[in-house]
Scaffold this motif. Structure first.
Motif, short mmCIF file in Angstrom:
data_model
loop_
_atom_site.label_atom_id
_atom_site.label_comp_id
_atom_site.label_asym_id
_atom_site.label_seq_id
_atom_site.Cartn_x
_atom_site.Cartn_y
_atom_site.Cartn_z
N GLN A 75 0.83 -1.20 0.00
CA GLN A 75 0.00 0.00 0.00
C GLN A 75 0.87 1.26 0.00
OE1 GLN A 75 -3.38 0.62 -0.18
NE2 GLN A 75 -3.43 -1.52 -0.82
N TYR A 76 1.97 1.24 0.73
CA TYR A 76 2.87 2.37 0.74
C TYR A 76 3.42 2.62 -0.66
CZ TYR A 76 6.84 5.38 1.63
OH TYR A 76 7.73 6.42 1.59
N ARG A 77 3.84 1.55 -1.30
CA ARG A 77 4.40 1.69 -2.65
C ARG A 77 3.33 2.18 -3.63
NH1 ARG A 77 7.52 -2.72 -6.33
NH2 ARG A 77 8.18 -1.21 -7.88
N LEU A 78 2.10 1.73 -3.45
CA LEU A 78 1.02 2.13 -4.34
C LEU A 78 0.73 3.62 -4.21
CD1 LEU A 78 -1.34 1.33 -6.27
CD2 LEU A 78 -2.72 1.02 -4.23
N TRP A 79 0.75 4.16 -3.02
CA TRP A 79 0.36 5.55 -2.80
C TRP A 79 1.53 6.53 -2.75
CZ3 TRP A 79 -4.42 6.79 -3.67
CH2 TRP A 79 -5.39 5.81 -3.54
N PHE A 80 2.71 6.10 -2.36
CA PHE A 80 3.82 7.03 -2.16
C PHE A 80 5.08 6.67 -2.92
CE2 PHE A 80 1.37 7.00 1.86
CZ PHE A 80 0.86 8.27 1.77
N GLY A 81 5.19 5.51 -3.49
CA GLY A 81 6.41 5.07 -4.16
C GLY A 81 6.53 5.61 -5.58
N LYS A 82 7.54 5.11 -6.27
CA LYS A 82 7.76 5.50 -7.66
C LYS A 82 6.64 4.89 -8.51
CE LYS A 82 11.17 5.40 -11.32
NZ LYS A 82 12.47 4.91 -11.75
N ASN A 83 6.16 5.67 -9.49
CA ASN A 83 5.05 5.25 -10.35
C ASN A 83 3.78 4.97 -9.55
OD1 ASN A 83 6.72 5.43 -12.61
ND2 ASN A 83 7.40 3.32 -12.37
N SER A 84 3.53 5.80 -8.56
CA SER A 84 2.35 5.64 -7.72
C SER A 84 1.14 6.28 -8.38
CB SER A 84 2.61 6.27 -6.35
OG SER A 84 2.83 7.66 -6.51
N ILE A 85 0.02 6.21 -7.72
CA ILE A 85 -1.22 6.78 -8.26
C ILE A 85 -1.11 8.30 -8.45
CG2 ILE A 85 -3.66 7.17 -7.75
CD1 ILE A 85 -3.77 4.32 -6.69
N PRO A 86 -0.57 9.06 -7.50
CA PRO A 86 -0.40 10.50 -7.76
C PRO A 86 0.51 10.79 -8.96
CG PRO A 86 -0.23 10.08 -5.41
CD PRO A 86 -0.27 8.75 -6.10
N ASP A 87 1.55 9.99 -9.14
CA ASP A 87 2.41 10.16 -10.32
C ASP A 87 1.62 9.91 -11.60
OD1 ASP A 87 4.59 10.75 -8.77
OD2 ASP A 87 5.45 8.72 -8.86
N TYR A 88 0.80 8.88 -11.58
CA TYR A 88 -0.03 8.55 -12.73
C TYR A 88 -0.99 9.69 -13.06
CZ TYR A 88 -3.83 6.44 -15.38
OH TYR A 88 -4.80 6.20 -16.31
N LEU A 89 -1.62 10.26 -12.05
CA LEU A 89 -2.57 11.35 -12.29
C LEU A 89 -1.88 12.60 -12.83
CD1 LEU A 89 -4.86 10.94 -9.15
CD2 LEU A 89 -5.32 10.22 -11.50
N SER A 90 -0.69 12.90 -12.31
CA SER A 90 0.02 14.08 -12.82
C SER A 90 0.48 13.86 -14.26
CB SER A 90 1.21 14.42 -11.93
OG SER A 90 2.19 13.42 -12.01
N MET A 91 0.91 12.66 -14.59
CA MET A 91 1.29 12.37 -15.98
C MET A 91 0.09 12.43 -16.91
SD MET A 91 4.49 12.03 -16.20
CE MET A 91 4.95 11.06 -17.59
N GLN A 92 -1.06 12.02 -16.42
CA GLN A 92 -2.28 12.08 -17.22
C GLN A 92 -2.64 13.54 -17.54
OE1 GLN A 92 -5.70 10.32 -15.32
NE2 GLN A 92 -6.48 9.59 -17.27
#
Length: 92
Positions: A16-33
């Motif tokens: 869960q930490y990696r999913l939300w705060f790690g590299k290629n996380s959900i926030p990274d995905y949203l910013s790239m989108q």
């Protein structure tokens, strides 16, 4: 049994930490989108500009009328025998 549950819980927390705060996380995905959306808009604008430039080039290749019109508008071309009138707006 408690030991296995603790290990599984620890693995879940790490994932869960990696999913939300790690590299290629959900926030990274949203910013790239968002960046992709902005780039798509810029590309559409550039495609429109390029199509206008291509149409202008084709007009210039086809005949002298387009070149003459462009010279009159952009460069102030006046043919021999023509009279140029400049109308100034009133100062009121």
């Amino acid at each position: 049994m408690k030991w296995v549950s603790a290990v599984l819980l620890c693995l879940l927390v790490m994932l869960q930490y990696r999913l939300w705060f790690g590299k290629n996380s959900i926030p990274d995905y949203l910013s790239m989108q968002k960046e992709v959306e902005i780039q798509s808009i810029q590309n559409a604008n550039l495609k429109q500009r390029n199509s206008l430039l291509i149409a202008d080039i084709e007009d210039l290749k086809i005949g002298l009328d387009a070149a003459e019109e462009r010279a009159r508008n952009d460069l102030g071309l006046i043919k021999q025998g023509e009279t140029f009138y400049r109308i100034l707006p009133s100062e009121n």
